[in-house]
Motif scaffolding. Sequence first.
Motif, short mmCIF file in Angstrom:
data_model
loop_
_atom_site.label_atom_id
_atom_site.label_comp_id
_atom_site.label_asym_id
_atom_site.label_seq_id
_atom_site.Cartn_x
_atom_site.Cartn_y
_atom_site.Cartn_z
N GLU A 120 59.66 37.63 -19.91
CA GLU A 120 59.66 37.15 -21.29
C GLU A 120 58.38 37.54 -22.03
N GLU A 151 58.62 33.05 -18.00
CA GLU A 151 58.90 34.00 -16.93
C GLU A 151 58.25 35.34 -17.29
N GLU A 152 57.85 36.08 -16.29
CA GLU A 152 57.16 37.36 -16.48
C GLU A 152 57.93 38.28 -17.43
N ALA A 156 51.66 32.82 -12.99
CA ALA A 156 52.74 32.60 -13.97
C ALA A 156 52.17 32.75 -15.37
#
Length: 179
Positions: free
Chosen positions: A178, A175-176, A142
């Motif tokens: 973002e 989140e990826e 993450a």
Amino acid sequence: MRRLPFLFTLLFASPFSHAEPPELDWLDMMPAEDRQALEEMPDISHDTPEADGDFTAKGGLKQKTKNLPAVMYSTKTVAELNGREIRLGGYPVPLESDGKGRSTTFFLVPYPGACIHLPPPPPNQIVLVRYPKGIRLEDLSAPLWVDGRLRLEKVSNALADAAYAIEASGIELVEEEEM
């Protein structure tokens, strides 16, 4: 009377607003000659000691082979970044945690799984993050935003060599999409 709303905004709203520091791109942390060398680098063979994916063995994020292009070992930094407040997005590789299981010191790397990908990033693409408040890192894939003051600081331990360090003032799990 027209000044009253303006004064209210100035006095009460500004202390609550939080401006994020400017975002730094990982490639901006490499001197121009390293960026060019990286762009011109030939494909790297994955037939190396790291190929079994065991990053916990001696060496960790350190390059285990000595036949890679020089840019893959570079500790060259960009002097203008020293002392700048920045925001850097990346992925954690935990080093130390507090008694509550929160990571207080970790490496930040530009891509997920850098500890098992081949080859590991060069030292000028690894940042030591110090965050005394700590953050719980449930998922190492993450991404994080790390805000703080960047320093030119060579750090070497059994896991990796880093050319930068940051005293984090804030860390945000994201989140990826973002990033």
